[in-house]
Design an enzyme around this catalytic site. Structure first.
Site, PDB file in Angstrom:
ATOM      1  N   ASP A   1       0.847  -1.192   0.000  1.00  0.00           N
ATOM      2  CA  ASP A   1       0.000   0.000   0.000  1.00  0.00           C
ATOM      3  C   ASP A   1       0.883   1.242   0.000  1.00  0.00           C
ATOM      4  OD1 ASP A   1       0.757  -0.697   2.693  1.00  0.00           O
ATOM      5  OD2 ASP A   1      -0.668   0.817   3.427  1.00  0.00           O
TER       6      ASP A   1
ATOM      7  N   GLU B   1       0.038  -1.026   5.824  1.00  0.00           N
ATOM      8  CA  GLU B   1       1.090  -0.515   6.705  1.00  0.00           C
ATOM      9  C   GLU B   1       0.947   0.980   6.933  1.00  0.00           C
ATOM     10  OE1 GLU B   1       4.966   1.253   7.867  1.00  0.00           O
ATOM     11  OE2 GLU B   1       3.799   1.614   6.046  1.00  0.00           O
TER      12      GLU B   1
END
Length: 481
Positions: A121, A188
């Protein structure tokens, strides 16, 4: 009598000079010798794969409802299409739909496994900055020197670099000496609660404990350590905790035409000013001390003389480090006021005021000890103090086999680099993974441009093609060890 005093003083000076010079000149390097490797990687293919990976808008938005998970599924399909041998030869499992685990069975499954992890991400582009990008943030544009776009540094470069290395080794017929796991989180940038935390639960439930895990973190940076001309690669052996101090004051309100000597806003402002003025106690200990133990032997003579005699020059060293925000942050728990709330009308004294202070917590500092320091610094019983969040991680070994393997692989692929442990001032998924591993290390094997760290979450994120190819070589080298 005078001669005796002079000779005594000279004797002391000579002994002092002899002792300090001995410590300086006898310092031994902690850097292993580079072992040249020759991995024939298909550069065009590797660059194309990272470039394509960047085009998927796997953005972790602040609000869950704003996240488009279609891009995440498309990215997963891209990996399946791009690395079919990995999916064929390694065991594959999805966690919470979007995070991924690969198990590469080794020759001896009785040994503790090793884990390599990254996240795919990325952070959004700040509104209003789109026009400042030289290339579109999700173009994956490639020119003579760079690959451009979100994720080229943080952290699709880790995902694709690892998979390129595994794909290379599979085609060589390589089998790791012990089980090797690859796991890639999908959130994250939002804390990892749906990705890394759930991956951690999976390993815990299956009673899998790792010898070590390597995540993103420190990188190879120029001009990082005073007195060291070569680039320094820093391996995070711990990361600072992230917590919030809430300061609040209650008092009587009333009309602004008749203010008391100390209003709620005044008390709170004074408390914040006192904290910024005094700060938390700084020390050269733990990972910060180790950083200089590894780099001091490589310094120019003047700096080496000072850092190899910390017993004498510690106050000077501390003053040098506290002179810059980046180095001050590795010596103490930091204080950053971020939110102040009080009042809602221009002519009414607020009965309640509160401020939020973000702190990054050093190993060894507890919330109890910090709260005592805050109350002592503020010295105002009317200011209420609460602390919530996460304390610092445990400190991993800098003498373990895992640390030495990472250090060796880094030097093999960047032979003019000094590799050292340090305390990571940001947060990573390792805060979850450290619960299932003897040691957790945080290292992104990329040599950064001078402004590379600013580009990570900022404008014009990009990676040099040469640095990316060296990262793939690093992952191959590490796995072959």
């Amino acid at each position: 009598m005078l001669k005796k005093i002079i000779f005594a003083i000279l004797g002391i000076v000579i002994v002092f000079a002899g002792v300090t010079l001995y410590f300086t000149m006898s310092a031994k390097t902690k850097q292993p010798k580079a072992q040249q490797q020759n991995f024939k990687i298909d550069e065009d293919k590797a660059i194309k794969n990272l470039s394509t990976a960047v085009t998927f808008k796997t953005i972790s938005q602040e609000k869950e409802k704003d996240i488009n998970y279609e891009y995440f599924k498309e990215f997963q399909q891209f990996l399946k299409d791009t690395y079919p041998e990995i999916y064929k030869q390694l065991e594959y499992k999805e966690i919470n739909d979007y995070s991924m685990i690969f198990k590469w069975s080794g020759k001896d499954s009785s040994k503790k496994p090793i884990g390599l992890t990254s996240h795919y991400d990325v952070v959004p582009v700040a509104k209003g900055t789109e026009v400042k990008w030289q290339e579109d943030a999700f173009s994956g544009a490639v020119d003579e020197k760079y690959i451009w776009g979100r994720g080229t540094l943080d952290d699709k470069v880790g995902v694709i670099g690892t998979l390129e290395a595994v794909d290379y080794l599979l085609k060589e017929g390589f089998v790791p000496p012990q089980d090797l796991y690859l796991f890639f989180g999908h959130d994250e940038e939002n804390g990892g609660d749906a990705g890394a935390a759930e991956i951690t639960k999976y390993f815990k439930n299956n009673m899998i404990q790792f010898e070590y895990i390597m995540d993103e973190g420190g990188a190879i940076v120029n001009n990082m350590v005073p007195g060291v001309e070569d680039p320094v690669g820093v391996i995070g052996v711990a990361e600072k905790g992230s917590a919030t101090i809430m300061l609040s004051v209650e008092g009587s309100g009333g009309h602004s035409s008749q203010p008391k000597n100390k209003t709620t806003i005044g008390r709170l402002s004074a408390a914040i000013a006192a904290l910024e003025e005094q700060q938390f106690t700084a020390s050269i200990a733990g990972p910060t001390k180790e950083l200089f133990e590894y780099t001091a032997p490589e310094m120019s003579f003047g700096y080496k003389y000072v850092f190899e005699n910390q017993w004498l020059f510690k106050p000077i060293i501390k003053k040098i480090l506290l002179g810059k925000p980046a180095t001050a942050a590795v010596t103490r728990t930091t204080i950053a006021p971020t939110i102040f709330k009080a009042g809602d009308k221009g002519n009414i004294l607020p009965e309640f005021a509160e401020a939020q202070i973000n702190i990054r917590v050093m190993p060894g500092d507890t919330f109890n000890s910090l709260k005592k320091q805050v109350n002592a610094i503020i010295d105002d019983k009317h200011v209420k103090v609460t602390i919530t969040g996460n304390e610092a991680s445990a400190v991993s070994s800098s003498t373990s086999r895992g640390f030495k393997m990472i250090q060796q692989a880094a030097i093999n692929t960047n032979d003019q680099t000094i590799i050292a442990p340090y305390i990571m001032i940001g947060a990573s998924d390792s805060k979850h993974y450290s619960k299932i591993s003897d040691d957790a290390y945080r290292f992104l094997p990329i040599e950064m441009e001078d402004d590379g760290l600013e580009r990570m979450h900022g404008t014009n994120e990009r990676v040099e093609k040469v640095a990316y190819m060296k990262a793939i070589q690093f992952y191959i080298d590490l796995m072959k060890q």
